[in-house]
Design an enzyme around this catalytic site. Structure first.
Site, mmCIF file in Angstrom:
data_model
loop_
_atom_site.group_PDB
_atom_site.id
_atom_site.type_symbol
_atom_site.label_atom_id
_atom_site.label_comp_id
_atom_site.label_asym_id
_atom_site.label_seq_id
_atom_site.Cartn_x
_atom_site.Cartn_y
_atom_site.Cartn_z
ATOM 1 N N ASP A 15 -14.919 56.333 -27.392
ATOM 2 C CA ASP A 15 -15.940 57.149 -26.717
ATOM 3 C C ASP A 15 -15.210 58.159 -25.837
ATOM 4 O OD1 ASP A 15 -18.504 57.925 -25.677
ATOM 5 O OD2 ASP A 15 -18.128 56.722 -23.908
ATOM 6 N N TYR A 47 -18.007 65.059 -23.491
ATOM 7 C CA TYR A 47 -18.048 65.671 -24.814
ATOM 8 C C TYR A 47 -19.388 66.402 -25.022
ATOM 9 C CZ TYR A 47 -13.946 63.149 -26.743
ATOM 10 O OH TYR A 47 -12.692 62.677 -27.024
ATOM 11 N N GLY A 48 -20.416 65.897 -24.345
ATOM 12 C CA GLY A 48 -21.789 66.354 -24.610
ATOM 13 C C GLY A 48 -22.070 67.805 -24.276
ATOM 14 N N CYS A 78 -19.878 56.650 -29.595
ATOM 15 C CA CYS A 78 -20.253 57.856 -28.848
ATOM 16 C C CYS A 78 -21.223 58.613 -29.743
ATOM 17 C CB CYS A 78 -19.007 58.692 -28.585
ATOM 18 S SG CYS A 78 -19.344 60.315 -27.874
ATOM 19 N N ASN A 79 -22.428 58.832 -29.246
ATOM 20 C CA ASN A 79 -23.431 59.523 -30.057
ATOM 21 C C ASN A 79 -23.045 60.971 -30.325
ATOM 22 O OD1 ASN A 79 -26.223 57.761 -30.058
ATOM 23 N ND2 ASN A 79 -24.902 57.308 -28.336
ATOM 24 N N THR A 80 -22.398 61.575 -29.341
ATOM 25 C CA THR A 80 -22.014 62.980 -29.477
ATOM 26 C C THR A 80 -20.967 63.117 -30.592
ATOM 27 O OG1 THR A 80 -22.366 63.162 -27.101
ATOM 28 C CG2 THR A 80 -21.217 64.975 -28.161
ATOM 29 N N GLU A 155 -20.576 57.536 -15.047
ATOM 30 C CA GLU A 155 -19.114 57.503 -14.828
ATOM 31 C C GLU A 155 -18.795 57.216 -13.361
ATOM 32 O OE1 GLU A 155 -16.251 57.917 -16.758
ATOM 33 O OE2 GLU A 155 -17.406 57.865 -18.612
ATOM 34 N N THR A 188 -24.050 56.461 -25.330
ATOM 35 C CA THR A 188 -23.621 55.098 -24.989
ATOM 36 C C THR A 188 -23.382 54.910 -23.489
ATOM 37 O OG1 THR A 188 -21.371 55.752 -25.596
ATOM 38 C CG2 THR A 188 -22.669 54.574 -27.256
ATOM 39 N N HIS A 189 -23.422 56.000 -22.725
ATOM 40 C CA HIS A 189 -23.358 55.868 -21.260
ATOM 41 C C HIS A 189 -24.703 55.384 -20.692
ATOM 42 C CE1 HIS A 189 -19.652 58.211 -21.439
ATOM 43 N NE2 HIS A 189 -19.472 57.992 -20.150
#
Ligand code: DGL
Length: 277
Positions: A15, A47-48, A78-80, A155, A188-189
């Protein structure tokens, strides 16, 4: 598909930061015999907000690093990144994304087929969930909401905080107006902030996390013989956590998400890595 890896090799999970640890935790519970190596690219997070080209480049660098580890499978937690790397295999190594299992779980859960989607801007712009859900059930409607403030809140570990509650209200209210009965935590965060999200959504709305459905997909792949299952004793299982930055802060948050007091207690090792070196 011919197996090219040994059963005791770890499963790689990656991720942009701590988010994928929510997936790793579920995988560790479901697969107590498997070794894992987790890679959090904290130096280049988030990343998003990045372009598809950059997200793809970063993801392929990490996949290359994990391939050399070597791992027997890779989970893009990681969905992104999952929205931009859709290959099912990389050189005979199964590559699992979180879009497929998340979409399946949402379709299964939703009675009115009105599904809310929380995600990063890049995930929403890619239309990855919308396209996948339409192929699974053309009658389903997806209502997307980008939540750019959620990743920094997670985070920072602001799990129980009025700022998180306010952001959750701002992002979830529009979905409630659309009468969704299911909301995909499409980053996923976000499971880290699940309590605040559920508080605004209310108890009747089902929140979908990808970890559970992903475990099922891994099982299917093992049953089909495309991924070797580790049957060695769970006592000897090793979990390696790697990050590209954020030493102590990352470690503390990782312990909190994995629900362990210290790393060595469960054969969990941590080290920082430099992708450029
Ligand atoms: N956890 C990542 C995801 O699932 C994204 C966080 C980021 O923006 O880096 O989409």
């Amino acid at each position: 598909m011919k197996l090219s890896a040994h059963s005791q090799q770890p499963i790689g999970v990656f991720d942009s930061g701590v988010g994928g640890l929510t997936v790793l935790k579920t995988l560790m519970e479901h697969w107590p015999h498997e070794n894992f190596v987790y890679f959090g690219d904290t130096a280049r997070l988030p990343y998003g907000t990045k372009s598809p080209e950059t997200i793809y480049k970063y993801s392929m660098q990490i996949i290359g690093y994990l391939r050399q580890h070597p791992v027997k499978a890779i989970v893009i937690a990681c969905n992104t990144a999952s929205s931009h790397c859709i290959e099912p295999f990389i050189e005979n190594i199964p590559l699992f994304n979180v879009i497929e299992p998340g979409s399946r779980a949402a379709i299964k859960s939703s009675l009115n087929k009105r599904i809310g989607l929380l995600g990063t801007r890049a995930t929403l712009l890619s239309q990855s969930y919308q396209k996948k859900i339409k192929t699974l059930d053309p009658s389903a409607k997806v209502f997307g909401q980008a939540c750019p403030l959620f990743v920094p809140l997670a985070e920072e570990g602001l799990i129980d905080d009025p700022m998180t509650d306010l952001a959750a209200y701002r992002y979830i209210q529009p979905l409630l107006q659309e009468k969704v009965d299911t909301i995909i935590l499409g980053c996923t965060h976000y499971p880290i902030l699940k309590k605040a999200i559920q508080k605004v959504a209310g108890p009747s709305i089902t929140l979908i996390e990808s970890g559970e459905a992903l475990s099922l997909w891994i099982k299917e792949t093992m049953d089909q013989g495309a991924l070797a299952q580790n049957t060695s004793s769970s006592e000897n299982r090793k979990v390696e956590i790697l990050s590209t930055d954020g030493g102590e802060h990352f470690q503390n948050l990782a312990l909190q998400i994995l629900d362990v007091t210290d790393f060595s207690s469960k054969n969990i090792l941590y080290r920082m890595v430099d992708l450029s070196g």
